[in-house]
Scaffold this active site. Structure first.
Site, mmCIF file in Angstrom:
data_model
loop_
_atom_site.group_PDB
_atom_site.id
_atom_site.type_symbol
_atom_site.label_atom_id
_atom_site.label_comp_id
_atom_site.label_asym_id
_atom_site.label_seq_id
_atom_site.Cartn_x
_atom_site.Cartn_y
_atom_site.Cartn_z
ATOM 1 N N HIS A 70 0.842 -1.190 0.000
ATOM 2 C CA HIS A 70 0.000 0.000 0.000
ATOM 3 C C HIS A 70 0.882 1.247 0.000
ATOM 4 O O HIS A 70 2.060 1.200 0.370
ATOM 5 C CB HIS A 70 -0.916 -0.006 1.223
ATOM 6 C CG HIS A 70 -2.018 -1.015 1.118
ATOM 7 N ND1 HIS A 70 -3.016 -1.105 2.056
ATOM 8 C CD2 HIS A 70 -2.282 -1.966 0.195
ATOM 9 C CE1 HIS A 70 -3.855 -2.069 1.711
ATOM 10 N NE2 HIS A 70 -3.419 -2.612 0.585
ATOM 11 N N GLU A 72 0.914 3.859 1.903
ATOM 12 C CA GLU A 72 1.424 4.236 3.222
ATOM 13 C C GLU A 72 2.632 3.388 3.599
ATOM 14 O O GLU A 72 3.627 3.900 4.119
ATOM 15 C CB GLU A 72 0.351 4.031 4.313
ATOM 16 C CG GLU A 72 -0.967 4.700 4.030
ATOM 17 C CD GLU A 72 -1.970 3.779 3.355
ATOM 18 O OE1 GLU A 72 -3.127 3.740 3.803
ATOM 19 O OE2 GLU A 72 -1.590 3.113 2.377
ATOM 20 N N CYS A 98 -5.774 0.993 5.813
ATOM 21 C CA CYS A 98 -6.289 -0.303 6.266
ATOM 22 C C CYS A 98 -5.695 -0.590 7.648
ATOM 23 O O CYS A 98 -4.829 0.147 8.126
ATOM 24 C CB CYS A 98 -5.920 -1.408 5.268
ATOM 25 S SG CYS A 98 -4.147 -1.818 5.265
ATOM 26 N N CYS A 101 -1.788 -1.032 7.600
ATOM 27 C CA CYS A 101 -1.067 0.236 7.463
ATOM 28 C C CYS A 101 -1.224 1.076 8.722
ATOM 29 O O CYS A 101 -0.296 1.775 9.124
ATOM 30 C CB CYS A 101 -1.550 0.993 6.235
ATOM 31 S SG CYS A 101 -0.970 0.244 4.682
#
Length: 144
Positions: A70, A72, A98, A101
């Site tokens: 992801h 992040e 999420c 993260c």
């Protein structure tokens, strides 16, 4: 910092994160992230495969491959390889984090998260708030 000036900066950094998301090779969804501390961008990331892997995010059934990172996570791991620190920084990300993260954000010492679209699962935002991290949604239509 004055609240109106902070809001203006938050919207600008979110616009920049949205532009950064365009670097992603993912077809289903492109997400961008910027880490900012003391008025400077200290890291950036977008969703995609790890370094050295083919830039294909989805499998033949259009599902995200399990090794895709992801945005992040890419921004946080990028700063981990540098001599800089994310402690006390703000993360600007185009989609809410999420749960996985969110755990990285907490451990990285990030104090604020500003995002412009909700992810399908709100567990990450709930965890961030539980950890005392300021979380702010700025509607994508407000950042034009």
């Amino acid at each position: 910092m004055h609240a109106a000036k902070q809001t203006l900066l938050d919207k600008r950094y979110l616009r920049m994160a949205r532009i950064w998301a365009e670097n992603s090779y993912c077809r289903r969804r492109q997400v961008g992230a910027l880490l900012v501390r003391d008025g400077a961008i200290i890291s950036d990331g977008y969703n995609g495969t790890p370094s050295g892997f083919e830039n294909i995010c989805e499998d033949e059934n259009n599902r995200t491959r399990p090794h895709v990172l992801h945005a992040e996570a890419n921004a946080i791991t990028k700063i981990a390889k540098s001599n800089n620190s994310s402690l006390g920084s703000t993360l600007y990300v185009t989609s809410s984090p999420c749960i996985e993260c969110a755990k990285l954000i907490i451990q990285a010492g990030i104090r604020r998260v500003v995002y412009s679209e909700d992810y399908r699962d709100a567990d990450g935002v709930a965890l961030l708030r539980e950890a005392g991290i300021e979380v702010l949604l700025i509607d994508i239509n407000e950042i034009e």
